[in-house]
Scaffold this motif. Structure first.
Motif, PDB file in Angstrom:
ATOM      1  N   ARG A  39      12.780  -8.673   8.104  1.00  0.00           N
ATOM      2  CA  ARG A  39      11.849  -9.480   8.562  1.00  0.00           C
ATOM      3  C   ARG A  39      11.220 -10.221   7.233  1.00  0.00           C
ATOM      4  O   ARG A  39      10.733 -11.174   7.222  1.00  0.00           O
ATOM      5  CB  ARG A  39      10.669  -8.756   9.100  1.00  0.00           C
ATOM      6  N   VAL A  40      10.978  -9.459   6.119  1.00  0.00           N
ATOM      7  CA  VAL A  40      10.730  -9.735   4.836  1.00  0.00           C
ATOM      8  C   VAL A  40      11.466 -10.817   4.230  1.00  0.00           C
ATOM      9  O   VAL A  40      11.146 -11.989   3.710  1.00  0.00           O
ATOM     10  CB  VAL A  40      10.323  -8.922   3.695  1.00  0.00           C
ATOM     11  N   LEU A  41      12.737 -10.818   4.412  1.00  0.00           N
ATOM     12  CA  LEU A  41      13.967 -11.564   3.880  1.00  0.00           C
ATOM     13  C   LEU A  41      13.833 -13.074   4.616  1.00  0.00           C
ATOM     14  O   LEU A  41      13.923 -14.026   4.157  1.00  0.00           O
ATOM     15  CB  LEU A  41      15.319 -10.853   4.049  1.00  0.00           C
TER      16      LEU A  41
ATOM     17  N   GLN B 172      13.984   0.800   8.517  1.00  0.00           N
ATOM     18  CA  GLN B 172      13.837   0.085   7.404  1.00  0.00           C
ATOM     19  C   GLN B 172      14.588  -1.060   7.226  1.00  0.00           C
ATOM     20  O   GLN B 172      13.778  -1.938   6.526  1.00  0.00           O
ATOM     21  CB  GLN B 172      14.166   1.256   5.972  1.00  0.00           C
ATOM     22  N   SER B 173      15.520  -1.103   7.609  1.00  0.00           N
ATOM     23  CA  SER B 173      16.489  -2.410   7.783  1.00  0.00           C
ATOM     24  C   SER B 173      15.677  -3.681   8.677  1.00  0.00           C
ATOM     25  O   SER B 173      15.767  -4.766   8.172  1.00  0.00           O
ATOM     26  CB  SER B 173      17.844  -2.214   8.191  1.00  0.00           C
ATOM     27  N   ALA B 174      14.885  -3.106   9.568  1.00  0.00           N
ATOM     28  CA  ALA B 174      14.131  -4.140  10.427  1.00  0.00           C
ATOM     29  C   ALA B 174      12.972  -4.684   9.708  1.00  0.00           C
ATOM     30  O   ALA B 174      12.690  -5.915   9.752  1.00  0.00           O
ATOM     31  CB  ALA B 174      13.806  -3.400  11.755  1.00  0.00           C
TER      32      ALA B 174
ATOM     33  N   ARG C  58       0.929  -1.332   0.086  1.00  0.00           N
ATOM     34  CA  ARG C  58      -0.042   0.138  -0.003  1.00  0.00           C
ATOM     35  C   ARG C  58       0.895   1.280   0.062  1.00  0.00           C
ATOM     36  O   ARG C  58       0.408   2.212  -0.569  1.00  0.00           O
ATOM     37  CB  ARG C  58      -0.879   0.006   1.114  1.00  0.00           C
ATOM     38  N   ALA C  59       1.931   1.438   0.927  1.00  0.00           N
ATOM     39  CA  ALA C  59       2.840   2.488   0.887  1.00  0.00           C
ATOM     40  C   ALA C  59       3.863   2.471  -0.322  1.00  0.00           C
ATOM     41  O   ALA C  59       4.415   3.489  -0.607  1.00  0.00           O
ATOM     42  CB  ALA C  59       3.583   2.440   2.141  1.00  0.00           C
ATOM     43  N   GLY C  60       3.832   1.341  -0.863  1.00  0.00           N
ATOM     44  CA  GLY C  60       4.927   1.494  -2.249  1.00  0.00           C
ATOM     45  C   GLY C  60       6.240   1.395  -1.824  1.00  0.00           C
ATOM     46  O   GLY C  60       7.190   1.698  -2.489  1.00  0.00           O
ATOM     47  N   GLY C  61       6.601   0.843  -0.564  1.00  0.00           N
ATOM     48  CA  GLY C  61       8.169   0.608  -0.262  1.00  0.00           C
ATOM     49  C   GLY C  61       8.346   0.347   1.217  1.00  0.00           C
ATOM     50  O   GLY C  61       7.393   0.490   2.130  1.00  0.00           O
ATOM     51  N   PHE C  62       9.490   0.012   1.670  1.00  0.00           N
ATOM     52  CA  PHE C  62       9.692  -0.411   2.926  1.00  0.00           C
ATOM     53  C   PHE C  62       9.860   0.642   3.864  1.00  0.00           C
ATOM     54  O   PHE C  62       9.614   0.485   5.095  1.00  0.00           O
ATOM     55  CB  PHE C  62      11.017  -1.410   2.800  1.00  0.00           C
ATOM     56  N   ARG C  63      10.362   1.847   3.355  1.00  0.00           N
ATOM     57  CA  ARG C  63      10.505   2.936   4.428  1.00  0.00           C
ATOM     58  C   ARG C  63       9.197   3.299   4.917  1.00  0.00           C
ATOM     59  O   ARG C  63       9.102   3.672   6.139  1.00  0.00           O
ATOM     60  CB  ARG C  63      11.290   4.150   3.620  1.00  0.00           C
ATOM     61  N   ALA C  64       8.222   3.805   4.165  1.00  0.00           N
ATOM     62  CA  ALA C  64       6.868   4.103   4.823  1.00  0.00           C
ATOM     63  C   ALA C  64       6.231   2.971   5.498  1.00  0.00           C
ATOM     64  O   ALA C  64       5.682   3.373   6.724  1.00  0.00           O
ATOM     65  CB  ALA C  64       6.053   4.441   3.407  1.00  0.00           C
ATOM     66  N   ALA C  65       6.452   1.718   4.905  1.00  0.00           N
ATOM     67  CA  ALA C  65       5.776   0.608   6.139  1.00  0.00           C
ATOM     68  C   ALA C  65       6.642   0.779   7.498  1.00  0.00           C
ATOM     69  O   ALA C  65       6.044   0.460   8.479  1.00  0.00           O
ATOM     70  CB  ALA C  65       5.974  -0.551   5.544  1.00  0.00           C
TER      71      ALA C  65
END
Length: 309
Positions: A36-38, A30-32, A15-22
């Motif tokens: 988690r996704v990895l 962002q790395s956390a 929805r946010a279009g990226g890891f940073r916004a989420a």
């Protein structure tokens, strides 16, 4: 394999279009979020995101995973809402009934329960009262509508109206050696009945045992007595002229069978006791369900009796 929290994070990334916004939404770096996704991808053995583009996008298999996982998440939310919503029954109710109940009040009973408790589902068992009693005692049923004589120890019982039994023969079989005896003329005696082929309830049930006792007198011919756990089978055998039968009056004289079988007049000593049906349940396990089913069953039973009278 994965947590529903993982599904929520994937939804927010898309929805946010990226890891940073989420990551900002969850107060994480962002790395956390990326780690988690990895870790999720490693556990699943698939690649969820196409990271070769400037904007993060799901891979085809990632879209499929998220779609199916969202269904699981929605099912979880629905389940929690249903089981925590105050008032009314919910979930699956295991109801056992004797076949007589199928032909009399079962449809109205289920319709009324479903109307009052829309989140409920039914798991039905149709069996002899003996088997229903065993299942009730072993927690195989939540509630049973059965003969009083088979109720297990410790069960609560709510009685229904007694169901009279009657003798019946094929409607087309009116001209026998006794003429109209048993129909409009002289009632049939135990001797008359013992000379016939008789079909009725299965061996071991209260009606069968009572019938055996009535025909056990030494001055009577040995009876040709047959039992069946299926009342529908008994009705068809009687209607087809296989023999005469002992059947619940409410069923035998319903419109569906009235044109195919006829009531037989018998002497007072050949009449059998009425069936005593009850709603039974184990109060320590299923009091709420049992009380509700019993209340509705009693109302349906009275309605059915009034319609047939």
């Amino acid at each position: 394999m994965f947590e529903l929290k993982d599904v929520e994070i994937l939804q927010d990334i898309v929805r946010a279009g990226g890891f940073r916004a989420a990551a900002a939404k969850y107060g994480l770096s962002q790395s956390a979020i990326s780690n988690r996704v990895l870790a999720l991808e490693k556990r699943l053995g698939i690649q969820l995101f196409d990271r070769g583009r400037r904007q993060v996008r799901l891979t085809p298999v990632g879209r499929r995973f998220l779609e199916e996982a969202q269904r699981l998440s929605a099912a979880r939310d629905r389940l929690i809402q249903e089981i925590t919503r105050p008032g009314g029954l919910s979930g699956t109710i295991r109801i056992g009934v004797a076949e007589t109940i199928v032909h009399t009040i079962l449809s109205e009973l289920l319709n009324q329960l479903k109307c009052a408790h829309q989140r409920v589902r039914f798991e039905l068992s149709v069996d002899t009262s003996r088997e229903l009693g065993l299942a009730l005692a072993d927690d195989g049923l939540d509630v049973a509508i059965m003969l009083r004589e088979s109720v297990p120890s410790g069960a609560a019982v709510v009685p229904l109206q007694r169901q009279p039994l009657g003798w019946y023969g094929a409607a087309s079989d009116k001209d026998g050696e006794d003429g109209d005896k048993g129909e409009t003329g002289e009632p049939l005696t135990l001797t008359d009945l013992a000379r016939q082929t008789i079909v009725s309830f299965p061996k071991g049930t209260p009606p069968f045992r009572e019938l055996e006792g009535l025909l056990a007198a030494p001055d009577l011919p040995p009876p040709d007595l047959h039992g069946s756990a299926s009342l529908s089978t008994v009705l068809h055998l009687v209607a087809d002229g296989f023999g005469i039968g002992v059947l619940p009056v409410r069923i035998a004289e319903a419109d569906l069978f009235r044109s195919r079988i006829r009531p037989l007049k018998v002497v007072e000593g050949a009449r059998l006791s009425a069936l005593r049906f009850v709603v039974a349940y184990m109060p320590d396990r299923n009091r709420e369900v049992g009380e509700e089913v019993a209340a509705v069953a009693r109302a349906c039973d009275q309605n059915d009796l009034e319609r047939r009278s």
